[in-house]
Design an enzyme around this catalytic site. Structure first.
Site, PDB file in Angstrom:
ATOM      1  N   HIS A  36       0.384  14.766   3.404  1.00 43.10           N
ATOM      2  CA  HIS A  36       0.148  14.355   4.795  1.00 43.10           C
ATOM      3  C   HIS A  36      -1.348  14.334   5.132  1.00 43.10           C
ATOM      4  O   HIS A  36      -1.752  14.592   6.259  1.00 43.10           O
ATOM      5  CB  HIS A  36       0.924  15.258   5.773  1.00 43.10           C
ATOM      6  CG  HIS A  36       2.411  15.039   5.679  1.00 43.10           C
ATOM      7  ND1 HIS A  36       3.043  14.022   6.353  1.00 43.10           N
ATOM      8  CD2 HIS A  36       3.365  15.667   4.956  1.00 43.10           C
ATOM      9  CE1 HIS A  36       4.328  14.052   6.060  1.00 43.10           C
ATOM     10  NE2 HIS A  36       4.567  15.043   5.210  1.00 43.10           N
ATOM     11  N   THR A  37      -2.128  14.055   4.124  1.00 38.30           N
ATOM     12  CA  THR A  37      -3.577  13.900   4.326  1.00 38.30           C
ATOM     13  C   THR A  37      -3.985  12.437   4.287  1.00 38.30           C
ATOM     14  O   THR A  37      -5.028  12.080   4.817  1.00 38.30           O
ATOM     15  CB  THR A  37      -4.358  14.659   3.235  1.00 38.30           C
ATOM     16  OG1 THR A  37      -3.745  14.365   1.977  1.00 38.30           O
ATOM     17  CG2 THR A  37      -4.345  16.151   3.469  1.00 38.30           C
ATOM     18  N   SER A  72      20.493  -7.125  -8.471  1.00 39.69           N
ATOM     19  CA  SER A  72      20.147  -5.710  -8.617  1.00 39.69           C
ATOM     20  C   SER A  72      21.130  -5.053  -9.585  1.00 39.69           C
ATOM     21  O   SER A  72      22.336  -5.017  -9.316  1.00 39.69           O
ATOM     22  CB  SER A  72      20.220  -5.010  -7.259  1.00 39.69           C
ATOM     23  OG  SER A  72      20.315  -3.612  -7.465  1.00 39.69           O
ATOM     24  N   GLY A 126      15.321   8.104  -2.291  1.00 42.91           N
ATOM     25  CA  GLY A 126      15.414   9.117  -1.230  1.00 42.91           C
ATOM     26  C   GLY A 126      15.041  10.502  -1.709  1.00 42.91           C
ATOM     27  O   GLY A 126      15.412  11.507  -1.115  1.00 42.91           O
ATOM     28  N   SER A 132      10.350   3.198  -3.331  1.00 45.70           N
ATOM     29  CA  SER A 132      10.070   1.965  -2.603  1.00 45.70           C
ATOM     30  C   SER A 132       8.671   1.442  -2.924  1.00 45.70           C
ATOM     31  O   SER A 132       8.482   0.234  -3.082  1.00 45.70           O
ATOM     32  CB  SER A 132      10.282   2.134  -1.103  1.00 45.70           C
ATOM     33  OG  SER A 132       9.464   3.140  -0.602  1.00 45.70           O
ATOM     34  N   ASP A 176       1.134   6.266  -1.958  1.00 40.94           N
ATOM     35  CA  ASP A 176       2.201   5.939  -2.914  1.00 40.94           C
ATOM     36  C   ASP A 176       1.958   4.596  -3.600  1.00 40.94           C
ATOM     37  O   ASP A 176       2.104   4.458  -4.813  1.00 40.94           O
ATOM     38  CB  ASP A 176       3.565   5.906  -2.198  1.00 40.94           C
ATOM     39  CG  ASP A 176       3.832   7.173  -1.404  1.00 40.94           C
ATOM     40  OD1 ASP A 176       3.123   8.176  -1.641  1.00 40.94           O
ATOM     41  OD2 ASP A 176       4.729   7.154  -0.556  1.00 40.94           O
TER      42      ASP A 176
END
Ligand code: GLA
Length: 403
Positions: A36-37, A72, A126, A132, A176
């Site tokens: 969370h930086t 997929s 998840g 993602s 990410d």
């Protein structure tokens, strides 16, 4: 080529006939420290892992054909849509990441053409390992190669982040997508999320008899979107209030606030906002300290910073959950473990630990059953390898060889 690539090619033959012209891969990630930086203009220290998205594709011969066809393997579903009319799919939400990339691509005036593609990912979904981002970056790399757009990996990462922000609607930072596009084998990347300058730091864990171990709690990340956005807003509030107090340094982001300045004005902040700020400011310092420790081969010091990061995410940032806390605690106490913490956005997902390689078996034998007993959940463990960022495994250019 790996078994997975062969399986993707076989599925392509079966669904579309003939061979794919392009095969691309892009990895998921685990963040060693710096949580969370990224959206506070701070520092992160992620690793690209040997779990990845693979896409095999072939462009349609007719350039006026807008019809996309995607299969997929993970969902065993076919989706067909036109690339000039892109919306989220109610029926095939798994195709949204590809739709999102194509949509951003065109919004930035880059060219696209229709193609048939088979997708297969083995980044757990998840679980906080960026399935993602791997998917978006794989699509970006594929389209870049197909259209010979020549987009550098940093820009690919930024486009992928935009797809996530604007099309998917998740206000994530850049970490990410960046590590998926630019990861380096056997290294972690120290990334400055403001300047996007980065440095690959060799892990040299194997030579020290150590390994990166990821453990899935079995809790799917819940609450992420709303809580994630709430944390972002609290950080923005914090920096706005601190900026009023710190006129000389006029901080633009929490990255600009020193711990000493924060301590001076902490009392002027609402309690919750002060906690959020404390996490971000101390976490940025921990990232820089941990890189120094790793470069000096001080795994004990590195592990201690990981443990402190977990405590800060649990107590100050409040993005952990009972399962992550139980697992991190049991892991930290296990002999041979240097450090362990939750990784990713939080509220479920995985822990990451650095431990002695010869402690992995006892970790699985002792900690995993103890975790199950305490939480009623089955955890899954994997020892991961640090791999390189997105790459083409096949393309007509590669088949032609160097000119
Ligand atoms: C998610 C987001 C990242 C980052 C992490 C928390 O993974 O996508 O941008 O904010 O959470 O460090």
């Amino acid at each position: 080529m790996s078994d997975r690539v062969e399986a993707v090619k076989a599925a392509f033959r079966e669904k579309f006939g003939g061979e794919p012209d392009y095969i691309v891969r892009a990895p998921g990630r685990v963040n060693l420290i710096g949580e969370h930086t990224d959206y506070n203009d701070g520092f992160v220290f992620p690793v690209a892992i040997d779990r990845e998205m693979i896409i095999a594709a072939r462009p349609k011969a007719d350039r006026k054909d807008f019809g996309m066809r995607l299969y997929s393997m993970d969902y065993d579903q076919l989706d067909e849509f036109a690339y000039n009319k892109l919306e989220k799919s109610a029926e095939h939400p798994w195709s949204d990441y590809l739709r999102g990339m194509l949509s951003i691509w065109q919004a930035c005036a880059f060219k696209v053409r229709a193609f048939e593609a088979v997708l297969s990912g083995n980044v757990p979904q998840g679980a906080g390992l960026s399935s993602s981002a791997a998917y978006e970056v794989a699509v970006g790399k594929l389209v870049d190669e197909m259209m010979a757009s020549g987009i550098p990996p940093k820009q690919l990462a930024m486009l992928a982040q935009k797809a996530e922000n604007r099309f998917i609607g998740v206000q994530c930072g850049i970490m990410d997508q960046f590590i998926s596009a630019l990861g380096k084998a056997d290294s972690a990347l120290l990334l400055d999320c403001r300047s996007l300058q980065f440095r690959a730091v060799p892990l040299r864990l194997a030579e020290q008899g150590a390994a990166i171990v990821i453990t899935e709690t079995g809790v799917q990340r819940g609450l992420v979107d709303s809580e994630y956005n709430a944390r972002r807003a609290e950080c923005a509030e914090g920096v706005a209030l601190l900026a009023k107090k710190l006129k000389q340094t006029s901080p633009k982001a929490l990255r600009d606030v020193t711990f000493a300045d924060f301590k001076k004005h902490e009392k002027a902040l609402p309690e919750v906002v002060a906690k959020r700020c404390r996490h971000v400011i101390t976490e940025n310092n921990r990232v820089l300290d941990s890189v120094e420790a790793l470069e000096k081969g001080k795994l004990e010091a590195f592990g201690k910073l990981m443990n402190e990061s977990h405590a800060s995410l649990r107590d100050d940032y409040e993005v952990s959950c009972k399962e992550l806390d139980v697992l991190a605690d049991l892991t930290q106490k296990h002999p041979g473990v240097f450090g362990a913490r939750m990784t990713g956005a939080g509220f479920g997902g995985c822990t990451v630990a650095i431990m002695k390689t010869d402690a992995v078996a006892s970790y699985e034998a002792k900690v995993i059953p103890a975790y199950e007993q305490a939480t009623g959940r089955k955890a899954r463990v994997f020892v991961c390898k640090a791999v390189g960022g997105a790459s083409m495994l096949a393309s007509p250019m590669m088949a032609a060889g160097p000119s």
